[in-house]
Design a protein around this motif. Structure first.
Motif, PDB file in Angstrom:
ATOM      1  N   GLY A 118       0.847  -1.294  -0.082  1.00  0.00           N
ATOM      2  CA  GLY A 118      -0.084   0.006  -0.004  1.00  0.00           C
ATOM      3  C   GLY A 118       1.024   1.256  -0.101  1.00  0.00           C
ATOM      4  N   HIS A 119       2.174   1.081   0.251  1.00  0.00           N
ATOM      5  CA  HIS A 119       2.962   2.472  -0.023  1.00  0.00           C
ATOM      6  C   HIS A 119       2.879   3.177  -1.357  1.00  0.00           C
ATOM      7  N   PHE A 120       2.738   4.291  -1.341  1.00  0.00           N
ATOM      8  CA  PHE A 120       2.560   5.417  -2.431  1.00  0.00           C
ATOM      9  C   PHE A 120       3.066   6.615  -2.047  1.00  0.00           C
ATOM     10  N   GLN A 121       3.879   7.122  -3.116  1.00  0.00           N
ATOM     11  CA  GLN A 121       4.276   8.321  -3.041  1.00  0.00           C
ATOM     12  C   GLN A 121       4.477   8.690  -4.441  1.00  0.00           C
ATOM     13  N   GLY A 122       3.737  10.140  -4.747  1.00  0.00           N
ATOM     14  CA  GLY A 122       3.722  10.581  -6.056  1.00  0.00           C
ATOM     15  C   GLY A 122       4.047  12.028  -6.195  1.00  0.00           C
ATOM     16  N   GLU A 123       4.602  12.517  -7.167  1.00  0.00           N
ATOM     17  CA  GLU A 123       4.705  13.903  -7.511  1.00  0.00           C
ATOM     18  C   GLU A 123       4.676  14.112  -8.971  1.00  0.00           C
ATOM     19  N   PHE A 124       3.720  15.082  -9.000  1.00  0.00           N
ATOM     20  CA  PHE A 124       3.468  15.463 -10.585  1.00  0.00           C
ATOM     21  C   PHE A 124       3.781  16.842 -10.769  1.00  0.00           C
ATOM     22  N   ARG A 125       3.882  17.432 -12.151  1.00  0.00           N
ATOM     23  CA  ARG A 125       3.858  18.670 -12.434  1.00  0.00           C
ATOM     24  C   ARG A 125       2.785  18.757 -13.544  1.00  0.00           C
ATOM     25  N   TRP A 126       1.785  20.155 -13.081  1.00  0.00           N
ATOM     26  CA  TRP A 126       0.857  20.217 -13.982  1.00  0.00           C
ATOM     27  C   TRP A 126       1.089  21.573 -14.648  1.00  0.00           C
ATOM     28  N   ASP A 127       0.840  21.324 -16.181  1.00  0.00           N
ATOM     29  CA  ASP A 127       0.624  22.765 -16.854  1.00  0.00           C
ATOM     30  C   ASP A 127      -0.682  22.842 -17.463  1.00  0.00           C
ATOM     31  N   HIS A 128      -1.066  24.078 -17.883  1.00  0.00           N
ATOM     32  CA  HIS A 128      -2.453  24.571 -18.447  1.00  0.00           C
ATOM     33  C   HIS A 128      -3.643  23.939 -17.908  1.00  0.00           C
ATOM     34  N   SER A 129      -3.707  23.895 -16.616  1.00  0.00           N
ATOM     35  CA  SER A 129      -4.823  23.291 -15.874  1.00  0.00           C
ATOM     36  C   SER A 129      -6.135  24.292 -16.186  1.00  0.00           C
ATOM     37  N   TRP A 130      -7.073  23.594 -16.644  1.00  0.00           N
ATOM     38  CA  TRP A 130      -8.350  24.477 -17.310  1.00  0.00           C
ATOM     39  C   TRP A 130      -8.745  25.208 -15.928  1.00  0.00           C
ATOM     40  N   GLU A 131      -8.597  24.373 -14.857  1.00  0.00           N
ATOM     41  CA  GLU A 131      -9.380  24.891 -13.746  1.00  0.00           C
ATOM     42  C   GLU A 131      -8.694  26.128 -12.960  1.00  0.00           C
ATOM     43  N   ALA A 132      -7.361  26.290 -13.006  1.00  0.00           N
ATOM     44  CA  ALA A 132      -6.673  27.324 -12.634  1.00  0.00           C
ATOM     45  C   ALA A 132      -6.831  28.605 -13.427  1.00  0.00           C
ATOM     46  N   GLU A 133      -7.009  28.159 -15.030  1.00  0.00           N
ATOM     47  CA  GLU A 133      -7.156  29.233 -15.887  1.00  0.00           C
ATOM     48  C   GLU A 133      -8.566  29.876 -15.538  1.00  0.00           C
ATOM     49  N   VAL A 134      -9.946  29.234 -15.598  1.00  0.00           N
ATOM     50  CA  VAL A 134     -10.991  29.813 -15.446  1.00  0.00           C
ATOM     51  C   VAL A 134     -11.080  30.548 -14.019  1.00  0.00           C
ATOM     52  N   HIS A 135     -10.514  29.803 -12.920  1.00  0.00           N
ATOM     53  CA  HIS A 135     -10.687  30.435 -11.652  1.00  0.00           C
ATOM     54  C   HIS A 135      -9.867  31.744 -11.650  1.00  0.00           C
ATOM     55  N   LYS A 136      -8.969  31.946 -12.178  1.00  0.00           N
ATOM     56  CA  LYS A 136      -7.937  33.092 -12.068  1.00  0.00           C
ATOM     57  C   LYS A 136      -8.898  34.213 -12.816  1.00  0.00           C
ATOM     58  N   ARG A 137      -9.409  33.701 -14.042  1.00  0.00           N
ATOM     59  CA  ARG A 137     -10.111  34.711 -14.805  1.00  0.00           C
ATOM     60  C   ARG A 137     -11.033  35.411 -14.212  1.00  0.00           C
ATOM     61  N   ASP A 138     -11.892  34.452 -13.336  1.00  0.00           N
ATOM     62  CA  ASP A 138     -13.047  34.986 -12.707  1.00  0.00           C
ATOM     63  C   ASP A 138     -12.801  35.749 -11.436  1.00  0.00           C
ATOM     64  N   PHE A 139     -11.831  35.383 -10.651  1.00  0.00           N
ATOM     65  CA  PHE A 139     -11.772  35.585  -9.394  1.00  0.00           C
ATOM     66  C   PHE A 139     -10.255  36.405  -8.879  1.00  0.00           C
ATOM     67  N   GLY A 140      -9.368  36.449 -10.201  1.00  0.00           N
ATOM     68  CA  GLY A 140      -8.159  36.967  -9.776  1.00  0.00           C
ATOM     69  C   GLY A 140      -7.245  35.995  -9.108  1.00  0.00           C
ATOM     70  N   VAL A 141      -5.904  36.301  -8.895  1.00  0.00           N
ATOM     71  CA  VAL A 141      -4.945  35.698  -8.096  1.00  0.00           C
ATOM     72  C   VAL A 141      -5.340  34.964  -6.702  1.00  0.00           C
ATOM     73  N   GLN A 142      -5.471  33.808  -6.353  1.00  0.00           N
ATOM     74  CA  GLN A 142      -5.766  33.260  -5.349  1.00  0.00           C
ATOM     75  C   GLN A 142      -4.708  33.175  -4.142  1.00  0.00           C
ATOM     76  N   GLU A 143      -4.950  33.098  -2.820  1.00  0.00           N
ATOM     77  CA  GLU A 143      -3.980  32.629  -1.870  1.00  0.00           C
ATOM     78  C   GLU A 143      -3.873  31.277  -1.690  1.00  0.00           C
TER      79      GLU A 143
END
Ligand code: ZN
Length: 565
Positions: A118-143
């Motif tokens: 059951g051991h698991f360690q994972g790390e991933f880099r994400w680019d072009h997240s649709w979610e970050a894109e729309v969220h930032k557009r509607d609400f500006g930069v977030q904390e």
């Protein structure tokens, strides 16, 4: 496998082959699952709507859970498609489908997994997240990171893949102004803030939260009412005293009381006073406004419901009858009760027992009923909107609460006590009212009764300035002046008299008619006589003259036409 030494992702050709556009019958398939191609902007609009109506916390939960459900489904494909590949390639189905589905570009940075332990360690880099894109557009930069649905997907996919809860967290996010998003996944229990993190993956009914809050508000309101009660039943007018006497007589008995009267006369206060005067005073007083609760919820509100009795009922809930046990239940606007609920109410009154919705168990309740209405109940019975048998049960001891306009003598003491109460509530000094203000209040018709007076006084308290008395114009801004009185431009109350403006227009009329003051007077006298259809006494009253004065003036003006006697 160590960081930075991960092999490249395998070809996704096998995954692409799973996607079928079946445009002819309006369907898209991913293996056996139906998919929908939806505009990111549409999801963005939904997100915005949710953010504004239920707030970020709840919106985050909804998106996280939706993403989780998608990830779980894609995990089912991993073994089916790459059952013979390495663990890494098999796992890569998730990140690769996530990319094909258009959510985000995924670059694995670290992958350690052992399905056995059951051991698991994972790390991933994400680019072009649709979610970050729309969220930032509607609400500006977030904390805080905003890729909620994506995190849900990664967690749902990995949890299903590993067969145990693995949760992800974003350690950087484009929504926060970072260059790309970065996620870390671990077994749930290895996160120090596991509980908080997991809360976003659990269902939570907003409806039951609201219902719980309602209950809290109600009990808080009960706690503050004793203070309120003292100021509530204030009155010295004959009409008030007659109603109060009826109430006082009924209080020590168990009789069902029906409070009738116009909207805003303070029926709930009378009901609370009745409760306070009764032997049940130390038991709960529970109020429900039958008009304020949707028809499909009123029965569960009154009688309670067992878990699952109706859509959205997530827990066993006691109804108001049970909560009022030993005390008083006030049913406001009882005329609005739907017929089906009327039938149940009748049974509860007859049998002294309630059955929760979805339950067959009866519970004994000892409740004194006080009902109120501003409707003509007999008419409601005639029109079939209210059951006759229930009406006879309720209309045992009717008390009519008089409208405020019939309680002239009560207006000043009521207003004084409200001033005190609202000053305390809004943390303001208690303002003084000018005599003009009281005069205007006495002359006003109060269609909204005590509630209208209350609103007016509260507003005056909020707007009052230190060391400045509240005048009529502060009380009645922009309203038609009270009957028989008006407010001049200096803010002074004047009884209806010709104002400066009126004189100017009168002067113009005298000039225009060409017959001078006499001509105008003649015209006025004739108009008054004709408007009262020849009734000279009435015409005299209209003109502010005695009948003798009017007769004299009519007789002494030559050249006029004889008025009708
Ligand atoms: Zn992000």
């Amino acid at each position: 496998m160590a960081k930075h030494h991960l092999p490249p992702l395998p070809s996704d050709a096998d995954l692409r082959r799973l996607i079928h556009f079946s445009a002819g019958d309006g369907r898209i398939w991913l293996a056996g699952q139906r998919m929908v191609l939806i505009h990111a902007a549409a999801l963005g609009a939904l997100r915005k709507e949710l953010m504004e109506s239920v707030g970020p916390q709840q919106t985050r939960r909804y998106f996280t859970r939706a993403g989780f459900a998608a990830g779980e489904r894609d995990a089912a494909l991993a073994r089916q498609i790459r059952g013979k590949s390495s663990l890494y390639d098999m796992f890569a189905v998730g990140p690769q489908l996530h990319m094909l589905e258009g959510a985000v570009q995924v670059t694995p940075l670290r992958f350690e997994s052992d399905v056995q332990t059951g051991h698991f360690q994972g790390e991933f880099r994400w680019d072009h997240s649709w979610e970050a894109e729309v969220h930032k557009r509607d609400f500006g930069v977030q904390e805080v990171p905003v890729c909620w649905m994506l995190i849900g997907y990664a967690s749902g996919y990995t949890s299903a893949f590993m067969g145990r809860p693995i949760l992800y967290k974003e350690t950087s996010c484009v929504g926060c102004g970072d260059g790309h998003c970065h996620i870390v996944g671990r077994p749930q229990e290895e996160w120090p803030d596991a509980e908080e993190l997991a809360s976003y993956f659990k269902p939570e009914s907003l409806l039951s939260t609201i219902q719980d809050l309602q209950t809290q508000v109600e009990s808080l309101r009960q706690e503050i009412t004793p203070v309120d009660n003292k100021s509530a039943l204030i009155g010295q007018s004959e009409a008030f005293k007659a109603a109060y006497e009826l109430l006082r007589t009924a209080a020590p008995t168990q009789v069902t009381v029906l409070l009738a009267g116009e909207t805003g006369v303070g029926k709930e206060r009378f009901a609370r006073a009745l409760h306070a005067l009764s032997s049940r005073a130390d038991k709960p007083f529970v109020a429900i406004n039958c008009a304020a609760i949707p028809h499909d919820l009123i029965e569960s509100e009154l009688f309670g419901a067992e878990k699952g009795a109706y859509t959205g009922s997530q827990a066993n809930r006691a109804g108001r009858f049970e909560r009022a046990d030993g005390g008083t239940l006030f049913l406001d606007e009882i005329g609005e009760l739907p017929l089906q609920a009327q039938a149940k109410l009748l049974r509860v009154i007859q049998e002294g027992e309630v059955e929760r919705l979805g339950s067959t168990q009866s519970r004994k309740v000892d409740v004194r009923l006080v009902a109120a209405t501003n409707q003509d109940m007999e008419q409601a019975v005639r029109e079939g909107r209210f059951r006759a048998d229930l009406y006879y049960r309720i209309n045992v001891y009717p008390v009519l609460i008089p409208p405020l306009r019939e309680r002239h003598d009560d207006i000043e003491p009521l207003a004084q006590s409200m001033l005190e109460r609202f000053a305390l509530l809004h943390n303001k000094p208690r303002p003084m009212l000018t005599d003009h203000a009281f005069d205007a209040m006495r002359n006003y018709a109060w269609p909204g009764n005590v509630r209208e007076l209350e609103n007016l006084v509260e507003r005056a308290v909020i707007l009052s300035k230190p060391n400045q008395a509240v005048d009529a114009r502060d009380l009645f801004p922009g309203m038609t002046p009270p009957l028989g009185a008006s407010v001049n431009p200096q803010g002074e109350l004047v009884h209806r008299r010709a104002s400066t403006m009126d004189c100017q227009s009168l002067l113009d009329q005298i000039q225009n008619c060409g017959e001078g003051l006499d001509g105008l007077e003649r015209a006025l006298l004739q108009e008054a006589v004709s408007r009262t259809k020849g009734n000279l006494s009435a015409a005299a009253r209209l003109l502010g003259l005695t009948r003798a004065q009017l007769s004299y003036r009519l007789g002494s003006k030559p050249g006029r036409e004889d008025p009708q006697p």
